[in-house]
Write a protein that holds these residues in place. Sequence first.
Motif, short mmCIF file in Angstrom:
data_model
loop_
_atom_site.label_atom_id
_atom_site.label_comp_id
_atom_site.label_asym_id
_atom_site.label_seq_id
_atom_site.Cartn_x
_atom_site.Cartn_y
_atom_site.Cartn_z
N ILE A 86 16.95 14.10 38.21
CA ILE A 86 15.87 14.03 37.09
C ILE A 86 16.22 12.73 36.27
O ILE A 86 16.90 12.56 35.46
CB ILE A 86 15.82 15.14 36.29
N GLY A 87 14.94 11.79 36.52
CA GLY A 87 15.16 10.29 35.90
C GLY A 87 15.48 9.25 36.92
O GLY A 87 16.41 9.35 37.69
N CYS A 88 14.75 8.25 36.83
CA CYS A 88 14.82 7.06 37.73
C CYS A 88 15.36 5.90 37.13
O CYS A 88 14.96 4.95 37.63
CB CYS A 88 13.56 6.69 38.28
N GLY A 89 16.14 5.94 36.14
CA GLY A 89 17.04 4.80 35.34
C GLY A 89 18.01 4.69 36.48
O GLY A 89 18.39 5.13 37.36
N GLY A 116 10.83 11.20 38.60
CA GLY A 116 10.82 10.20 37.41
C GLY A 116 9.53 9.72 36.68
O GLY A 116 8.54 10.62 37.17
N SER A 175 13.07 3.56 33.69
CA SER A 175 13.88 2.85 32.86
C SER A 175 13.17 1.94 31.65
O SER A 175 13.22 0.83 31.75
CB SER A 175 15.11 2.21 33.19
N LEU A 179 15.43 -0.52 30.09
CA LEU A 179 15.75 -1.84 30.95
C LEU A 179 14.82 -2.89 30.95
O LEU A 179 14.82 -3.87 30.96
CB LEU A 179 16.29 -1.54 32.24
N LYS A 206 12.73 -3.60 28.77
CA LYS A 206 12.72 -4.35 27.64
C LYS A 206 13.93 -5.30 27.43
O LYS A 206 14.03 -6.06 26.44
CB LYS A 206 12.80 -3.29 26.21
N ALA A 207 14.94 -5.32 28.16
CA ALA A 207 16.06 -6.18 28.04
C ALA A 207 15.98 -7.53 28.50
O ALA A 207 15.67 -7.71 29.59
CB ALA A 207 17.22 -5.66 28.78
N HIS A 212 23.57 -8.29 29.99
CA HIS A 212 24.89 -8.70 29.46
C HIS A 212 25.82 -7.62 30.08
O HIS A 212 25.53 -6.31 30.14
CB HIS A 212 25.06 -8.83 28.23
N ALA A 272 19.38 12.89 34.39
CA ALA A 272 19.76 11.52 34.18
C ALA A 272 18.53 10.86 33.54
O ALA A 272 17.70 10.03 33.83
CB ALA A 272 20.13 10.64 35.51
N ASP A 282 6.28 11.70 26.67
CA ASP A 282 6.75 10.91 28.00
C ASP A 282 8.24 11.67 28.29
O ASP A 282 8.42 11.83 29.46
CB ASP A 282 7.04 9.58 27.30
N ALA A 312 24.43 12.42 33.59
CA ALA A 312 24.93 11.21 33.97
C ALA A 312 24.09 10.12 33.05
O ALA A 312 23.05 10.49 32.93
CB ALA A 312 24.99 10.86 35.42
N TYR A 354 25.88 3.33 25.29
CA TYR A 354 24.78 3.26 26.06
C TYR A 354 24.71 1.98 26.82
O TYR A 354 24.21 1.01 26.44
CB TYR A 354 23.62 3.38 25.08
N ALA A 396 26.35 4.35 32.91
CA ALA A 396 25.20 4.94 33.59
C ALA A 396 25.54 5.00 35.21
O ALA A 396 25.47 5.92 35.87
CB ALA A 396 23.89 4.37 33.09
C1 LIG Z 1 16.27 -3.65 24.69
C2 LIG Z 1 17.69 -2.91 25.56
C3 LIG Z 1 18.52 -3.73 26.07
C4 LIG Z 1 19.48 -3.61 26.88
N1 LIG Z 1 20.50 -4.46 27.59
C5 LIG Z 1 21.64 -3.95 27.96
C6 LIG Z 1 22.62 -4.95 28.75
O1 LIG Z 1 22.50 -6.10 28.68
N2 LIG Z 1 23.61 -4.49 29.32
C7 LIG Z 1 23.80 -3.03 29.64
O2 LIG Z 1 24.97 -2.61 30.10
N3 LIG Z 1 23.09 -2.25 28.93
C8 LIG Z 1 21.93 -2.57 28.24
N4 LIG Z 1 20.98 -1.66 27.74
C9 LIG Z 1 21.27 -0.23 27.74
C10 LIG Z 1 20.72 0.37 29.36
O3 LIG Z 1 19.34 0.16 29.51
C11 LIG Z 1 20.93 1.71 29.37
O4 LIG Z 1 22.35 2.04 29.13
C12 LIG Z 1 20.60 2.33 30.82
O5 LIG Z 1 19.35 2.17 30.84
C13 LIG Z 1 20.90 3.95 30.74
O6 LIG Z 1 20.51 4.40 32.05
P1 LIG Z 1 20.10 6.09 32.32
O7 LIG Z 1 19.60 5.91 33.91
O8 LIG Z 1 21.21 6.98 31.76
O9 LIG Z 1 18.66 6.03 31.12
P2 LIG Z 1 17.36 5.41 31.23
O10 LIG Z 1 17.34 3.97 31.69
O11 LIG Z 1 16.99 5.52 29.94
O12 LIG Z 1 16.37 6.27 32.30
C14 LIG Z 1 16.15 7.38 32.12
C15 LIG Z 1 14.96 7.73 32.94
O13 LIG Z 1 14.37 9.01 32.86
C16 LIG Z 1 13.06 9.20 33.01
N5 LIG Z 1 12.85 10.51 32.30
C17 LIG Z 1 13.07 11.12 30.99
N6 LIG Z 1 12.50 12.37 30.98
C18 LIG Z 1 12.23 12.66 32.13
C19 LIG Z 1 11.73 13.91 32.75
N7 LIG Z 1 11.54 15.18 32.10
N8 LIG Z 1 11.45 13.94 34.03
C20 LIG Z 1 11.43 12.60 34.66
N9 LIG Z 1 11.88 11.64 34.31
C21 LIG Z 1 12.55 11.55 33.07
C22 LIG Z 1 12.80 8.22 31.76
O14 LIG Z 1 11.42 7.83 31.76
C23 LIG Z 1 13.71 7.10 32.37
O15 LIG Z 1 12.93 6.48 33.40
C24 LIG Z 1 19.87 -1.99 26.80
C25 LIG Z 1 19.09 -1.23 26.31
C26 LIG Z 1 18.04 -1.78 25.70
C27 LIG Z 1 17.09 -0.56 24.93
#
Ligand SMILES: Cc1cc2nc3c(=O)[nH]c(=O)nc-3n(C[C@H](O)[C@H](O)[C@H](O)COP(=O)(O)OP(=O)(O)OC[C@H]3O[C@@H](n4cnc5c(N)ncnc54)[C@H](O)[C@@H]3O)c2cc1C
Length: 287
Positions: free
Chosen positions: A13-16, A37, A42, A45, A47-48, A52, A112, A223, A257, A265, A270
Motif C-alpha cells: 500500500i503506497g507507491c512511493g 497507490g 510520492s 518527491l 516537490k524535491a 541529496h 508504505a 488523499d 516501511a 524521513y 525508505a
Molecule cells: C520537498 C522535499 C524534498 C525532499 N528531498 C529529499 C532528498 O533530497 N533526499 C532524501 O533522501 N529525501 C528527501 N525527501 C524525503 C523523501 O521524499 C521521503 O523520505 C520519501 O519520499 C519517503 O518515501 P515513502 O515511500 O515512505 O513515502 P512517500 O514518498 O510519501 O509515498 C507514499 C505514497 O503512498 C500513497 N498513499 C498514501 N495513502 C494511501 C492509501 N490509503 N492508498 C494508496 N496509496 C496511499 C501516497 O499518495 C504516496 O504516493 C524530501 C521530501 C520533501 C517533501
Amino acid sequence: MSKENSILDIAIIGCGPAGLSAALNAKARKKESIIFGNEVCSPKLQKAPHLHNYLGVVDIDGKEFQKRAERQVTDAGIKILRNKVDNIFQKENGFEIVIKDQTYTSKTVILATGVAQGHVLPGEEDLVGKGVSYCGTCDAPLFSNKTVAIIAEEKEGIQEAELLSDICKKVYYLKEHEGEVSLADNVEVIKEKPKAILGNNKVTHLQLINNRLECDGIFIVRDTVPASHLVQGLETEGSAIKVNRDMSTNIKGLYAAGDITGWPYQLGKAVGEGQIAALNAIDYISS
Ligand SMILES: Cc1cc2nc3c(=O)[nH]c(=O)nc-3n(C[C@H](O)[C@H](O)[C@H](O)COP(=O)(O)OP(=O)(O)OC[C@H]3O[C@@H](n4cnc5c(N)ncnc54)[C@H](O)[C@@H]3O)c2cc1C
C-alpha cells in the motif's frame, strides 16, 4: 462489491520509494504482489528540486527519480493500481484490502503510505469507527435513513454522495475541492469549513466555523488516511507505526516501511526498509 479471485502474496500500500522497493524485492523472489497507490506517486518527491543524500544519485530532481523508479517497477512486470486503499481488514489467513467497490485478498500487507498530509480535525481520531468513516462502500449501510455529512477534500466525494444519498435520509456535502457538483435533492452543499467533530463516544454534530450540523455519521474523503485508521488495532508511537527490526508490526503478517515508521524521513531509509519488509513478508509466507 466485486472481489478479485486470486490471492496475492503481498499487497503493498503506497507507491512511493518504500513501496516500489518492496515490490521489486518481492518480484525478485517470484512473489505475487500488487502496489496500490494514489494517482500521483510520492507527491513529496515530486516537490524535491534537487535530490541529496542518496548514495550514487547526483544531479537529478525528485520527479525524475520517481519517474525512473516507477518505470523500473512496471518494466519488471509489477502492477501499480492507482487507487487509494480505503480499508484493510484482518481475515483468518490474511487480509482483505478494500478500494472503492472492490476487494482484494492477500496473505501479507506492507504499509508504505508515507506521512499523512493535511490536518486531522479535533475529535476525528477519537470517533473513528464511532460515526467517523473513510469509506462509504464499507460503512454506508450503518447509516440507513440517518443524517450524515461528507467532508469532501477530493472530488471522489461526489461518488460517496451518490451512494449515501440513496441510503441516508439527509446528506450534507462540504465541498472542499475544485469543480462543480450536481447532487440528489436530499444532499445539501455546504460552503463553510469544518472545525471539529463532536460527540461523546458517538458522533452527534459537525462543528463548522459559525454553525453546527446535527448528524449521525461523518465521511471524510482525503488523499491520504493515517495508516492507523486503515487497519484497526495497529500499534503506533506518536504518528509513526511501531515496527520491529524486521519491519513487522504488532499485527501478524502486516509490515510497514518508509516515512510511515518515523524519522529520519529520507529516501535511503525508505528504500532499505521496503526491502527488509518484503524479505520478511516472504519468510512469513513460507514459514
Ligand atoms: C520537498 C522535499 C524534498 C525532499 N528531498 C529529499 C532528498 O533530497 N533526499 C532524501 O533522501 N529525501 C528527501 N525527501 C524525503 C523523501 O521524499 C521521503 O523520505 C520519501 O519520499 C519517503 O518515501 P515513502 O515511500 O515512505 O513515502 P512517500 O514518498 O510519501 O509515498 C507514499 C505514497 O503512498 C500513497 N498513499 C498514501 N495513502 C494511501 C492509501 N490509503 N492508498 C494508496 N496509496 C496511499 C501516497 O499518495 C504516496 O504516493 C524530501 C521530501 C520533501 C517533501
